[in-house]
Design a protein around this motif. Structure first.
Motif: not given
Length: 246
Positions: A48-53, A137-148
Motif C-alpha cells: 500500500s502507498q501513501f504520499i507525504v504532501s 489497515t496499517v496505512v489507515t491507522v497510521f494516517q489517522n494517528t499521525v496528526p495527533g
C-alpha cells in the motif's frame, strides 16, 4: 617432490566418475524441487502507498521547496513510527490477529525511493489476502494517528494494496533454488570424484607398477576371458577336425 596432474588426467578422472557426478547433480536438483514444492510455505506480498504532501498555502508560486524537503526528511521518522507499538497495537486489535506486535513488525517493510514523497508499506504473509488487509489497515491507522501524534496532517493514501484473484508467491523461487542445487550438486560431484581418485591406491596400469616400485617393467601377463578361452578351444577343435578329415 611435488605431484602434478595434467589436463588429460583431469579429464580422465572426470570421465571415469561421470555417472557419479551426473547422479549427484540430478539428485541435488530433485531434492531441491521436492523441498521447494512440498515443504516450504509460499510467501505473498501486498503493498500500500501513501504520499507525504505539503499543505495548501494559497501561494501562487506553487510548491514550497523547503516544505517538500521537510516532508522527505520526515519520512524517515514516519518509517519508524509505522512499525512502532503505537500503530501496530491498534492493527492487531482491529484485525484480531493472533500474532504479537513484534511478529507483525517483522512482516512489514517500509521504504521510499531516494528523494520521493511516496512511501511503500509492504506486508509479507503466507495468506495473500491477509497481507492485503494488514497493509491497508496499517496505512489507515497510521494516517489517522499521525496528526495527533506529531501535530501534522500531511499523509494521504495514494493506492491501496490489492493482490487480485490469483496472486503469485514471491518466495520460494523454484527455478532459482533448482539452479543453485544444480551448481552445488555439480561441485560436490566433481570434488568427490577427485577425492575418491586420491584415496584409490590400487594399481591399475603398467605405469602404476613402474611408479610404485621404481623398477622398469619386464613383461605383462595378459588376462584371458572365458569367451576368449571358449573361442580358442573351438578353433583348436576345428583345426583337429580338418586334419582328421584330410
Amino acid at each position: 617432490m611435488e605431484e602434478t596432474i595434467s589436463l588429460k588426467e583431469i579429464f580422465s578422472i572426470l570421465r571415469k566418475r561421470l555417472k557419479l557426478i551426473i547422479g549427484l547433480t540430478i539428485g541435488a536438483a530433485l531434492i531441491s524441487f521436492i523441498i521447494t514444492q512440498f515443504f516450504i510455505t509460499p510467501q505473498y506480498e501486498a503493498s500500500s502507498q501513501f504520499i507525504v504532501s505539503q499543505k495548501e498555502t494559497g501561494n501562487e508560486t506553487g510548491y514550497d521547496y523547503n516544505e517538500i524537503r521537510s516532508n522527505v526528511e520526515m519520512i524517515n521518522t514516519y518509517s519508524v513510527v509505522i512499525k512502532s507499538p503505537r500503530i501496530l497495537d491498534q492493527v492487531v486489535e482491529e484485525l484480531s490477529l493472533s500474532s504479537t506486535v513484534t511478529q507483525l513488525a517483522k512482516k512489514i517493510t517500509v521504504n521510499n525511493a531516494q528523494g520521493s514523497q511516496v512511501v511503500n508499506v509492504t506486508v509479507t504473509d503466507t495468506d495473500p489476502h491477509q497481507a492485503e488487509t494488514i497493509a491497508n489497515t496499517v496505512v489507515t491507522v497510521f494516517q489517522n494517528t499521525v496528526p495527533g501524534l506529531m501535530n501534522v496532517d500531511n499523509v494521504s493514501i495514494l493506492s491501496e494494496a490489492n493482490v487480485g484473484n490469483n496472486p503469485a508467491p514471491v518466495s520460494p523461487n523454484l527455478l532459482l533454488n533448482i539452479a543453485i542445487a544444480l551448481v552445488l550438486g555439480l561441485m560436490i560431484g566433481v570434488g568427490l570424484a577427485f577425492l575418491l581418485e586420491y584415496l584409490d591406491n590400487t594399481i591399475k596400469s603398467e605405469e602404476d607398477v613402474e611408479e610404485t616400485l621404481g623398477l622398469p617393467l619386464m613383461g605383462v601377463v595378459s588376462t584371458i576371458t572365458q569367451e576368449e578361452q571358449n573361442g580358442h578351444y573351438n578353433r583348436k577343435k576345428r583345426r583337429r577336425g580338418e586334419r582328421i578329415g584330410a
